[in-house]
Write a protein that holds these residues in place. Structure first.
Motif, PDB file in Angstrom:
ATOM      1  N   HIS A  64      -0.390  84.442  10.685  1.00  0.00           N
ATOM      2  CA  HIS A  64      -0.917  85.400  11.794  1.00  0.00           C
ATOM      3  C   HIS A  64      -0.983  86.590  10.428  1.00  0.00           C
ATOM      4  CE1 HIS A  64       0.492  82.726  14.715  1.00  0.00           C
ATOM      5  NE2 HIS A  64       1.662  82.043  13.394  1.00  0.00           N
ATOM      6  N   TRP A  65      -1.799  87.441  11.503  1.00  0.00           N
ATOM      7  CA  TRP A  65      -1.815  88.857  10.812  1.00  0.00           C
ATOM      8  C   TRP A  65      -1.980  89.571  12.556  1.00  0.00           C
ATOM      9  CZ3 TRP A  65      -6.415  85.062  10.283  1.00  0.00           C
ATOM     10  CH2 TRP A  65      -7.254  85.362  11.605  1.00  0.00           C
ATOM     11  N   GLY A  66      -1.632  91.059  11.727  1.00  0.00           N
ATOM     12  CA  GLY A  66      -1.363  91.672  13.325  1.00  0.00           C
ATOM     13  C   GLY A  66      -2.788  92.864  13.075  1.00  0.00           C
ATOM     14  N   GLU A  67      -2.761  93.141  14.942  1.00  0.00           N
ATOM     15  CA  GLU A  67      -4.127  94.407  14.901  1.00  0.00           C
ATOM     16  C   GLU A  67      -2.564  95.192  15.847  1.00  0.00           C
ATOM     17  OE1 GLU A  67      -6.658  91.796  17.093  1.00  0.00           O
ATOM     18  OE2 GLU A  67      -7.296  90.660  15.654  1.00  0.00           O
ATOM     19  N   THR A  94       0.129  95.582  19.996  1.00  0.00           N
ATOM     20  CA  THR A  94      -0.296  94.722  18.827  1.00  0.00           C
ATOM     21  C   THR A  94      -0.178  93.169  19.460  1.00  0.00           C
ATOM     22  OG1 THR A  94       1.990  93.742  18.942  1.00  0.00           O
ATOM     23  CG2 THR A  94       1.826  96.099  17.713  1.00  0.00           C
ATOM     24  N   TYR A  96      -2.333  89.833  17.591  1.00  0.00           N
ATOM     25  CA  TYR A  96      -2.145  89.325  15.974  1.00  0.00           C
ATOM     26  C   TYR A  96      -3.074  88.165  16.163  1.00  0.00           C
ATOM     27  CZ  TYR A  96       0.469  84.336  18.216  1.00  0.00           C
ATOM     28  OH  TYR A  96       1.109  83.911  18.353  1.00  0.00           O
ATOM     29  N   SER A  98      -5.029  84.284  13.728  1.00  0.00           N
ATOM     30  CA  SER A  98      -4.499  83.128  13.847  1.00  0.00           C
ATOM     31  C   SER A  98      -5.025  82.293  12.443  1.00  0.00           C
ATOM     32  CB  SER A  98      -3.294  82.423  13.972  1.00  0.00           C
ATOM     33  OG  SER A  98      -4.346  81.483  14.693  1.00  0.00           O
TER      34      SER A  98
END
Length: 331
Positions: A64-67, A94, A96, A98
């Motif tokens: 996962h990466w966060g936004e 926030t 995320y 994936s």
């Protein structure tokens, strides 16, 4: 005449494939000429984030990466109350994205008899195992390309074009307007469009009706034959175009797409830790997470060959952090 070889490739098949050809043909040819095919290399196309996620040893097949949103330029400071009034804390939002990897494989084999009688050098009849090994990276690229176009066909943040008409210059103008209206997208670089050749040809035909282009160098450049499948700003509007027939066609609709550079995350799992069967030759293409190894279990069947294996995955980033648009037209 064409022949599709079963696996393993046998001498009976290679012999029958030449039954209607004179012996001189075999003597004069030492290498097969390959069919012209869609050879777009998407790993270097700009659609993918330069950072490739490697799952090897990570104890998971999903990342996962966060936004974040609602901060900075999105949130103005509030006017203060009195000199002693309390300051209310602001919020942030926030989310995320994936990406997950899945297994993909390919393999080829050949009988001992075929190798002995046909030889292991290029013979002009069927590809040898050594020649087939060199084509595995192209099969990997084909797999990655079909993943990309399948994902691109699901874009819904913005849509240009119609399901019942050809793609037109007006649709490209609409795409330019949508990109301009997406504040911040221009900072990510020139947007990239993926189309089928049919869609691109329709756009070029449509531009011929644009009066302001008559007699211009741009009009002449548009109509010239293009070399390759990577077209640099072919419409004079700042979009680079990639052509591939892997663009999805569903329910009589072609589903091309346009995104900012780096709109997808790409993931692999480097196979460095795999225990290769004892004595087997192998190679690892680390940038692809691709393992190719020699088969060692077929000697009792009088065959030899190789297998290839990779964990591959891609994930589309949120439309909050990239420009995304479906570019659709009648199939």
């Amino acid at each position: 005449m064409s022949v599709t070889y079963a696996t393993p490739t046998s001498y009976a098949e290679t012999q029958s494939s030449n039954s209607n050809l004179p012996p001189a043909w075999i003597l004069a040819s030492n290498r097969l000429t390959r069919k012209l095919v869609d050879a777009l290399d998407v790993s270097a196309s700009g659609f993918f984030d330069p950072e490739v996620i490697d799952f090897a040893g990570q104890k998971t097949d999903t990342a996962h990466w966060g936004e974040v949103s609602g901060v900075g330029f999105e949130e103005a400071m509030s006017s203060a109350g009195s000199e002693v009034s309390a300051i209310t804390g602001s919020t942030q939002t926030t989310a995320y994205g994936s990406v997950a990897v899945a297994e993909y494989v390919i393999g080829y084999s050949e009988t001992f008899r075929n190798q002995i009688l046909m030889g292991t050098a290029p013979n002009g009849v069927s590809l040898t195992l050594d020649e087939l090994v060199t084509l595995v990276p192209a099969s990997y690229e084909k797999t990655l390309r079909t993943q990309l176009t399948a994902s691109g066909a699901t874009i819904s943040a913005n849509i240009v074009g119609a399901t019942t008409t050809a793609l037109s210059a007006d649709d490209i103008y609409d795409l330019r307007a949508a990109h301009t209206s997406k504040y911040g997208a221009g900072e990510l670089g020139a947007p990239i469009i993926m189309l089928r050749a049919k869609q691109h040809n329709e756009v070029i035909e449509s531009f011929r009706s644009e009066n302001y282009l008559w007699g211009t160098e741009l009009a002449q450049r548009m109509q010239r034959v293009k070399i390759g499948q990577n077209l640099v700003d072919p419409y004079g509007l700042g979009f680079d175009v990639k052509l591939s027939d892997d663009v999805v066609s569903a329910t009589s609709v072609l589903k091309g797409f346009c995104t900012s550079p780096g709109a997808w995350k790409r993931a692999i799992a480097r196979p460095d830790g795999v225990k290769i069967p004892a004595g087997a030759k192998y190679m690892i293409i680390r940038g692809y997470g691709l393992l190719i190894w020699e088969k060692v279990s077929g000697s009792d069947l009088r065959t030899s060959g190789f297998n290839a294996y990779a964990n591959i995955g891609i994930g589309l980033k949120s439309s909050n952090i990239t420009f995304q648009s479906l570019v659709r037209s009648k199939a």
